[in-house]
Write a protein that holds these residues in place. Structure first.
Motif, mmCIF file in Angstrom:
data_model
loop_
_atom_site.group_PDB
_atom_site.id
_atom_site.type_symbol
_atom_site.label_atom_id
_atom_site.label_comp_id
_atom_site.label_asym_id
_atom_site.label_seq_id
_atom_site.Cartn_x
_atom_site.Cartn_y
_atom_site.Cartn_z
ATOM 1 N N ALA A 261 37.127 30.350 39.242
ATOM 2 C CA ALA A 261 37.431 31.352 38.211
ATOM 3 C C ALA A 261 36.738 32.675 38.511
ATOM 4 O O ALA A 261 37.328 33.752 38.332
ATOM 5 C CB ALA A 261 36.991 30.829 36.836
ATOM 6 N N LYS A 262 35.481 32.616 38.970
ATOM 7 C CA LYS A 262 34.734 33.838 39.316
ATOM 8 C C LYS A 262 35.405 34.564 40.485
ATOM 9 O O LYS A 262 35.529 35.790 40.492
ATOM 10 C CB LYS A 262 33.295 33.493 39.685
ATOM 11 N N ILE A 263 35.834 33.788 41.489
ATOM 12 C CA ILE A 263 36.467 34.398 42.656
ATOM 13 C C ILE A 263 37.789 35.054 42.258
ATOM 14 O O ILE A 263 38.076 36.192 42.664
ATOM 15 C CB ILE A 263 36.687 33.346 43.763
ATOM 16 N N GLN A 264 38.575 34.369 41.449
ATOM 17 C CA GLN A 264 39.850 34.956 41.007
ATOM 18 C C GLN A 264 39.607 36.228 40.196
ATOM 19 O O GLN A 264 40.310 37.237 40.369
ATOM 20 C CB GLN A 264 40.640 33.940 40.162
ATOM 21 N N GLU A 265 38.602 36.192 39.331
ATOM 22 C CA GLU A 265 38.270 37.368 38.527
ATOM 23 C C GLU A 265 37.854 38.536 39.418
ATOM 24 O O GLU A 265 38.274 39.678 39.208
ATOM 25 C CB GLU A 265 37.144 37.032 37.547
ATOM 26 N N GLY A 266 37.049 38.228 40.438
ATOM 27 C CA GLY A 266 36.585 39.276 41.347
ATOM 28 C C GLY A 266 37.716 39.900 42.132
ATOM 29 O O GLY A 266 37.773 41.120 42.285
ATOM 30 N N PHE A 267 38.640 39.090 42.645
ATOM 31 C CA PHE A 267 39.762 39.621 43.411
ATOM 32 C C PHE A 267 40.706 40.433 42.520
ATOM 33 O O PHE A 267 41.237 41.469 42.942
ATOM 34 C CB PHE A 267 40.522 38.484 44.108
ATOM 35 N N LYS A 268 40.918 39.965 41.299
ATOM 36 C CA LYS A 268 41.754 40.718 40.366
ATOM 37 C C LYS A 268 41.122 42.068 40.048
ATOM 38 O O LYS A 268 41.805 43.099 39.983
ATOM 39 C CB LYS A 268 41.953 39.918 39.068
ATOM 40 N N LEU A 269 39.815 42.060 39.849
ATOM 41 C CA LEU A 269 39.101 43.283 39.507
ATOM 42 C C LEU A 269 39.106 44.264 40.663
ATOM 43 O O LEU A 269 39.371 45.460 40.492
ATOM 44 C CB LEU A 269 37.657 42.941 39.121
ATOM 45 N N MET A 270 38.828 43.788 41.874
ATOM 46 C CA MET A 270 38.642 44.671 43.019
ATOM 47 C C MET A 270 39.933 45.017 43.747
ATOM 48 O O MET A 270 40.030 46.075 44.361
ATOM 49 C CB MET A 270 37.646 44.051 43.989
ATOM 50 N N HIS A 271 40.913 44.112 43.710
ATOM 51 C CA HIS A 271 42.147 44.346 44.473
ATOM 52 C C HIS A 271 43.397 44.395 43.604
ATOM 53 O O HIS A 271 44.468 44.772 44.085
ATOM 54 C CB HIS A 271 42.336 43.249 45.524
ATOM 55 N N GLY A 272 43.287 43.971 42.352
ATOM 56 C CA GLY A 272 44.467 43.900 41.498
ATOM 57 C C GLY A 272 45.400 42.777 41.903
ATOM 58 O O GLY A 272 46.580 42.780 41.542
ATOM 59 N N LEU A 273 44.894 41.803 42.673
ATOM 60 C CA LEU A 273 45.698 40.697 43.181
ATOM 61 C C LEU A 273 44.950 39.384 43.001
ATOM 62 O O LEU A 273 43.718 39.366 42.937
ATOM 63 C CB LEU A 273 45.996 40.884 44.679
ATOM 64 N N THR A 274 45.702 38.281 42.929
ATOM 65 C CA THR A 274 45.055 36.971 42.981
ATOM 66 C C THR A 274 44.570 36.728 44.409
ATOM 67 O O THR A 274 44.948 37.459 45.337
ATOM 68 C CB THR A 274 46.028 35.855 42.583
ATOM 69 N N VAL A 275 43.771 35.683 44.593
ATOM 70 C CA VAL A 275 43.284 35.365 45.936
ATOM 71 C C VAL A 275 44.452 35.100 46.885
ATOM 72 O O VAL A 275 44.491 35.626 48.001
ATOM 73 C CB VAL A 275 42.336 34.138 45.889
#
Length: 338
Positions: A261-275
């Motif tokens: 969940a943390k990784i998905q949140e980080g990628f959404k925040l930084m890239h606007g994309l899912t992993v």
């Protein structure tokens, strides 16, 4: 603490005074100033670039050995500064104002001088810091830039009676483009064009991030800590460096010790994309490079990058580039022989 104060208009004069104060070797060209230091004050570089349209860039890549406070001139009512920190942190304060606002790693910030004519930047002892400040003089009358400058003035200066600072969200895309900016080795006109293009792109991302923050009323990094965000950055670099590996989410969680969940949140925040979306975008970009620059067959490219099948790859490639991989390869070969 070392303080460098300046009431000098123009970056050339500013850098001369900066060198006298903190030492180092200064290299000056027609539109760049580059100061390199390695002494009892700190180690690193400070660079500025003058661009068309009233745009200039000030870049710090330095580890001070004591707190370093640098005052930079700005003209009230005309200057807007877009501040970004790729590593470490910096603090900003306006002239005659003791309040400091800190810009953290990967954070965006916008500063408008409404009444003051000086910005003070503080770099902290022992903290390796990479920070970029893009300054726009909205009063510049360059005909190609006038409309953009007027829009920026309307958004960040018009109607304001006090100095303005906005501490925004965290954006990893900007860090990637700043890395590109630092890696430019070309000279002359090509260097100037590449630099201007990347700086304009960074400006666009800063403004887009501000708009998203305002619309969503969310200018934080959610539940992620600063350390967790840096781990997400490491994971992003890992995916970019090894797009061919099997990046299943359970593998990624073990690699950096964060939950899915943390990784998905980080990628959404930084890239606007899912992993998964980000991994696919990296692989497609790499496939384009291989199609253009190598003699590998489409099948070899597909399996070297970890795509599940050729048909799946072709479908995703067509969605992104509006043609099949085979046709894309043919078009580029024709372009190279024309």
């Amino acid at each position: 603490m070392i303080t460098v104060n300046s009431k000098l208009r123009g970056l050339n004069l500013f850098f001369n005074k900066l060198q006298k104060k903190i030492g180092g070797t200064l290299k000056v060209t027609s539109n760049e100033q580059f100061l390199k230091i390695n002494n009892n004050i700190g180690k690193g570089t400070i660079r500025s670039i003058n661009l068309d349209g009233g745009i200039s860039l000030l870049e710090f890549n330095i580890t001070p050995k004591e707190d370093l406070k640098i005052a930079v001139d700005a003209k009230a009512g005309t200057h807007i500064n877009f501040v970004y920190c790729s590593k470490g942190k910096i603090s900003h304060s306006f002239e005659n104002n003791a309040t400091k606002n800190t810009v953290e790693t990967f954070q965006t910030s916008i500063v408008s001088n409404i009444v003051s004519e000086e910005n003070t930047i503080t770099l902290y002892k022992g903290i390796e810091t990479s920070s970029t400040i893009i300054s726009v003089n909205t009063a510049d009358d360059n005909s190609q830039q006038t409309d953009i400058n007027n829009l920026l003035k309307d958004a960040f200066i018009a109607g304001k009676t006090k100095d303005y600072i906005y501490l925004g969200s965290y954006n990893l895309k900007i860090a990637e483009h700043i890395k590109q900016l630092k890696s430019i080795e070309n000279k002359g006109v090509v260097r100037a064009l590449l630099t201007k293009g990347i700086v304009n792109l960074i400006l666009g991302l800063e403004i887009e991030q501000h708009k998203k923050d305002i619309n969503s009323n969310a200018n934080s990094n959610g539940s992620l800590t600063q350390n967790e965000m840096e781990l997400i950055k490491e994971l992003t670099d890992y995916v970019n460096n090894y797009p061919d590996l099997d990046h299943k989410i359970n593998v990624l969680t073990r690699k950096i010790g964060l939950t899915a969940a943390k990784i998905q949140e980080g990628f959404k925040l930084m890239h606007g994309l899912t992993v998964c979306e980000y991994i696919r975008s990296v692989r497609l970009k790499k496939s384009e490079e291989l199609i253009i620059n190598t003699d590998l067959s489409i099948s070899e490219i597909v399996y070297s990058l970890g795509f599940s099948s050729r048909s799946y790859f072709s479908k995703r490639f067509r969605e992104k580039y509006n043609c099949s991989p085979r046709d894309y390869k043919k078009k580029n070969k024709l372009a190279m022989t024309a």
